[in-house]
Write a protein that holds these residues in place. Structure first.
Motif, PDB file in Angstrom:
ATOM      1  N   LEU A  53       0.828  -1.205   0.000  1.00  0.00           N
ATOM      2  CA  LEU A  53       0.000   0.000   0.000  1.00  0.00           C
ATOM      3  C   LEU A  53       0.863   1.256   0.000  1.00  0.00           C
ATOM      4  CD1 LEU A  53      -2.948   1.027   0.186  1.00  0.00           C
ATOM      5  CD2 LEU A  53      -2.690   1.007   2.670  1.00  0.00           C
ATOM      6  N   ARG A  54       1.879   1.279   0.845  1.00  0.00           N
ATOM      7  CA  ARG A  54       2.779   2.430   0.913  1.00  0.00           C
ATOM      8  C   ARG A  54       3.496   2.644  -0.414  1.00  0.00           C
ATOM      9  NH1 ARG A  54       5.057   5.130   5.124  1.00  0.00           N
ATOM     10  NH2 ARG A  54       4.178   3.610   6.586  1.00  0.00           N
ATOM     11  N   THR A  55       3.969   1.553  -1.013  1.00  0.00           N
ATOM     12  CA  THR A  55       4.705   1.647  -2.279  1.00  0.00           C
ATOM     13  C   THR A  55       3.834   2.207  -3.391  1.00  0.00           C
ATOM     14  OG1 THR A  55       6.114  -0.234  -1.665  1.00  0.00           O
ATOM     15  CG2 THR A  55       6.003   0.344  -4.004  1.00  0.00           C
ATOM     16  N   LYS A  56       2.612   1.706  -3.519  1.00  0.00           N
ATOM     17  CA  LYS A  56       1.721   2.135  -4.598  1.00  0.00           C
ATOM     18  C   LYS A  56       1.293   3.594  -4.429  1.00  0.00           C
ATOM     19  CE  LYS A  56       1.728  -1.705  -6.835  1.00  0.00           C
ATOM     20  NZ  LYS A  56       2.410  -1.779  -8.158  1.00  0.00           N
ATOM     21  N   ILE A  57       1.039   4.010  -3.196  1.00  0.00           N
ATOM     22  CA  ILE A  57       0.636   5.409  -2.982  1.00  0.00           C
ATOM     23  C   ILE A  57       1.799   6.345  -3.302  1.00  0.00           C
ATOM     24  CG2 ILE A  57      -0.089   7.099  -1.253  1.00  0.00           C
ATOM     25  CD1 ILE A  57      -1.655   4.885   0.120  1.00  0.00           C
ATOM     26  N   ASN A  58       3.005   5.984  -2.871  1.00  0.00           N
ATOM     27  CA  ASN A  58       4.175   6.808  -3.178  1.00  0.00           C
ATOM     28  C   ASN A  58       4.439   6.857  -4.676  1.00  0.00           C
ATOM     29  OD1 ASN A  58       5.042   7.805  -0.650  1.00  0.00           O
ATOM     30  ND2 ASN A  58       5.949   5.836  -0.122  1.00  0.00           N
ATOM     31  N   GLN A  59       4.245   5.742  -5.366  1.00  0.00           N
ATOM     32  CA  GLN A  59       4.433   5.723  -6.818  1.00  0.00           C
ATOM     33  C   GLN A  59       3.448   6.670  -7.498  1.00  0.00           C
ATOM     34  OE1 GLN A  59       4.074   1.607  -7.926  1.00  0.00           O
ATOM     35  NE2 GLN A  59       6.235   1.177  -7.634  1.00  0.00           N
ATOM     36  N   TYR A  60       2.219   6.681  -7.033  1.00  0.00           N
ATOM     37  CA  TYR A  60       1.223   7.576  -7.624  1.00  0.00           C
ATOM     38  C   TYR A  60       1.548   9.037  -7.346  1.00  0.00           C
ATOM     39  CZ  TYR A  60      -3.048  10.300  -8.006  1.00  0.00           C
ATOM     40  OH  TYR A  60      -3.954  11.287  -8.299  1.00  0.00           O
ATOM     41  N   LEU A  61       1.891   9.349  -6.107  1.00  0.00           N
ATOM     42  CA  LEU A  61       2.097  10.739  -5.724  1.00  0.00           C
ATOM     43  C   LEU A  61       3.372  11.336  -6.302  1.00  0.00           C
ATOM     44  CD1 LEU A  61       0.999  10.627  -1.968  1.00  0.00           C
ATOM     45  CD2 LEU A  61      -0.262  11.617  -3.881  1.00  0.00           C
TER      46      LEU A  61
END
Length: 291
Positions: free
Chosen positions: A254-262
């Protein structure tokens, strides 16, 4: 005009090849937008009606030709009405990528780059999602990095408060008047809660996906956003973007995907995002490997 080769009496030039290539790219993008949605069936129905019109016109069936001709006469207007969601998404992609986009122009200025690079901590969001999932409390959180989403924010209650774990838990508490709807997060602030999101028209979603998941997918189809879903039935955490969904994510994923998006703008394509069945199979295989 540079002549490349001949096919019979046809003369193929470099401009013709470029024209064919651009049309092919355009058709592929249209196919990607409509793939997996009810728009494909509508398009096939519209195409069948047009082919029928051509047949009856060639057969000189005047009455039927006149009736179908009335439909064909407003074909462009009908297409805009029927495919408004796909057209909106297509224009959104063009507006996001064009050099004349305001965000692309402004980020060239040093002070704008400094503001954009000011990251906010997503740890409170991760911790809140874990707590909500542990208590089987449903939640819907929209992340936006390019727009305040005023249209959707105004459908709920404006908050404009900095993100914190306690605030998110308060919003999505089952006894809270704000829990029924989505919270919108933009640049480290919760802009609004209890927001109404559009529901997807996809008809091939798994049966376990309820209205919360369908609203998340619909929002990801209509806007350039990332949506976090906490299932009220299972407590599992999912993410939706570009009409696709990643199901049952761990805290690290979850942390990885949100950081990738932002901050990295990673594109979610069909190749990068497996189907829900494939995701379940991969999860089972990971459990077997650990065991």
């Amino acid at each position: 005009m540079i002549l490349l080769f001949n096919i019979g009496f046809l003369e193929i030039s470099a401009v013709d090849m470029a024209d064919i290539a651009l049309v092919s790219i355009l058709l592929y993008q249209v196919y990607k937008l409509m793939r997996g949605s009810v728009a494909v069936k509508i398009f096939l129905g519209f195409l069948s009606l047009y082919l029928t019109y051509l047949v009856v016109k060639a057969a000189e069936m005047e009455l039927l030709s006149a009736i179908l001709g009335q439909f064909m006469g407003v074909g462009v207007l009908a297409a805009i009405i029927l495919f408004q969601q796909e057209i909106r998404k297509f224009l959104l992609i063009i507006g996001k990528s064009t050099a004349l986009n305001r965000e692309n122009i402004m980020k060239n200025f040093p002070w704008k780059r400094a503001a954009d690079n000011r990251e906010f901590s997503i740890t409170p969001i991760i911790e809140a999602a874990k707590t909500l999932g542990g208590s089987n409390t449903g939640a819907l959180i929209v992340f936006s990095k390019s727009s305040e989403l005023k249209f959707y924010a105004e459908s709920g209650d404006l908050i404009d408060a900095y993100v914190s774990k306690r605030l998110l838990l308060s919003i999505f508490n089952k006894n809270s008047p704000l829990h029924d709807g989505a919270a919108i997060i933009y640049r480290g602030k919760i802009k609004a809660a209890r927001c109404i999101l559009p529901v997807t028209e996809q008809d091939n979603l798994p049966a376990q996906f309820g209205l919360r998941h369908r609203a998340a997918i619909g929002m990801s189809e209509a806007t350039d956003t990332l949506i976090l879903i906490v299932s009220e039935e299972t407590g599992q955490i999912s993410l939706a973007k570009n009409g696709r969904i990643l199901h049952n994510l761990s805290s690290q994923e979850l942390r990885t995907k949100i950081n990738q998006y932002l901050y990295e703008d990673v594109d979610w394509t069909e190749e990068n995002v497996p189907s829900v069945k494939e995701q379940k199979k991969n999860k089972k295989q990971e459990v077997k490997n650990v065991a």
